[in-house]
Design an enzyme around this catalytic site. Structure first.
Site, PDB file in Angstrom:
ATOM      1  N   ASP A  26       0.853  -1.198   0.000  1.00  0.00           N
ATOM      2  CA  ASP A  26       0.000   0.000   0.000  1.00  0.00           C
ATOM      3  C   ASP A  26       0.891   1.250   0.000  1.00  0.00           C
ATOM      4  O   ASP A  26       0.917   2.008   0.977  1.00  0.00           O
ATOM      5  CB  ASP A  26      -0.923  -0.024   1.234  1.00  0.00           C
ATOM      6  CG  ASP A  26      -1.866   1.169   1.287  1.00  0.00           C
ATOM      7  OD1 ASP A  26      -2.071   1.818   0.238  1.00  0.00           O
ATOM      8  OD2 ASP A  26      -2.390   1.468   2.379  1.00  0.00           O
ATOM      9  N   CYS A  49      -2.380   4.669  -5.442  1.00  0.00           N
ATOM     10  CA  CYS A  49      -3.307   5.754  -5.104  1.00  0.00           C
ATOM     11  C   CYS A  49      -3.007   7.011  -5.909  1.00  0.00           C
ATOM     12  O   CYS A  49      -3.476   8.098  -5.569  1.00  0.00           O
ATOM     13  CB  CYS A  49      -3.255   6.057  -3.608  1.00  0.00           C
ATOM     14  SG  CYS A  49      -1.645   6.619  -3.029  1.00  0.00           S
TER      15      CYS A  49
END
Length: 400
Positions: free
Chosen positions: A301, A341
């Site tokens: 992540d 992201c």
């Protein structure tokens, strides 16, 4: 309605005509009338056709942010309350509202304004001059709307300290909006407890956009050995532990983040199965591979490796490298959860990069699922900037 008239060049305004809310400086032919930056103006096409009302700011490349396309519409308190109520009703219908993003800028037709709700605390981020002027009114409306559902807002904290504010000609600022309160706020998400630092945590204090992606990895983790990279304050690692993982290692470059993650592990009573290591993930993963380490589940992540189109090549290298290393650490038949992201790392480019990483790692990927950001961060079609999070879960198999 609004006396200053912004007229577009012939052939320009494709984004706004397609349903978007932004008009760029190079799309404008003329601005007729006097105004101050942050004022509402009327937008016309090259032939005088009415397109809408929006906020103007000559300091920004996004010269006008549209607020309404209806000619008879007045942008007043009644109008703002309608927008706020619509946003809250949507959240109540689609997600857990204990902690959620209540307002998501353009996707809620309030361009430049973000409000996150952490239990009974609101955290606001204002990124555009025009909406900044309306911020106090919008927040009072929001508090009133929440109170109608029995939610009393204990306090509001502003985190308008992002660098992008400077591109709007605005100063970066953070602080209390109203009476001070304890800025360490406890929340519960997916049955996991966290202490959120709304004053000094990243962005607004916690990344709510991964809420249901964290939930999705829970079913893979029971009895498993899990590696969570870029763990921040431990969110994926704690979801794995609460779901029954045998052993979890969370890694982050931030010493502060790792200490907060340890606090959160204690809060959930899983400190015996979760440990956190402060390290550079790019340096640690090759070392773990050399040591012969292997995991049943690896979670990647990372932060956005690119925030502009100009740096996309380096970002691709970073994503390829981190995923190649991650895949090599997954046991045959284990699972990889990986995401980007960055809005500029579009879905096609991210998928291509993952394929290249798999080839380099000599692994086969079997897609379990593809996900995006949580539904309290809605993706508004035609407003491309509202779609930024791409999240895959793969089974990783050795080549035959």
């Amino acid at each position: 309605m609004y006396h200053t008239i912004v007229t577009l060049k012939k052939g320009e305004g494709r984004t706004v005509k397609g349903g978007g809310l932004w008009i760029y400086d190079n799309e404008i032919e003329s601005v007729m009338g006097t105004f101050e930056n942050g004022d509402l103006v009327t937008v016309h096409d090259f032939d005088g056709y009415f397109l809408g009302y929006g906020f103007i700011n000559t300091h920004s490349k996004i010269r006008v942010r549209l607020m309404s396309r209806k000619k008879e519409q007045v942008v007043d308190e009644v109008f703002l309350e309608r927008r706020v109520r619509s946003a809250w009703e949507y959240r109540k219908a689609v997600c857990d509202t204990g902690c959620c993003r209540v307002l998501f800028g353009e996707a809620d037709f309030l361009p430049g304004l973000v409000v996150d709700k952490f239990s009974d605390v609101l955290v606001v981020e204002s990124l555009a001059l025009g909406i900044d002027r309306l911020k106090p009114t919008i927040l009072e409306i929001l508090k009133k709307v929440l109170l109608e559902d029995g939610i009393t807002v204990r306090g509001v904290y502003e985190r308008s300290d992002a660098k992008v504010r400077e591109q709007e000609g605005m100063e970066r600022w953070k602080g209390f909006l109203g009476a001070p309160f304890d800025t360490k706020v406890e929340i519960v998400e997916n049955g996991v407890r966290y202490l959120v630092d709304v004053e000094d945590g990243q962005k607004t204090g916690f990344f709510l956009d991964q809420k249901y992606n964290r939930l999705a990895i829970q079913r893979l983790c029971k009895g498993k050995r899990v590696l969570d990279c870029f763990t921040h304050t431990g969110s994926f690692a704690l979801n794995a532990a609460v779901a029954g993982a045998r052993e979890v290692l969370g890694v982050d470059a931030s010493e502060v983040g790792c200490r907060q993650a340890e606090e959160n592990a204690s809060l959930n009573g899983v400190e015996d199965r979760v440990r956190f290591q402060c390290a550079d993930v790019f340096e640690l993963l090759p070392r773990l591979e050399q040591q012969g380490e292997a995991f049943d589940v690896v979670i990647l992540d990372p932060p956005a490796f690119t925030k502009s189109r100009s740096s996309i090549k380096n970002a691709v290298k970073g994503y390829r490298e981190i995923n190649l290393r991650g895949m090599r650490l997954v046991r045959n038949g284990g699972y990889l959860a990986t995401c980007s992201c960055s809005h500029f790392m579009d879905p096609e480019l991210f998928a291509k990069t993952l394929k290249e990483a798999a080839r380099g790692a000599h692994r086969r990927l079997r897609q379990v699922e593809f996900r995006t950001q949580a539904c309290d961060h809605p993706i508004l079609w035609a407003a491309d900037q509202s779609y930024y999070l791409k999240f895959y879960i793969f089974q990783v198999c050795e080549e035959l």
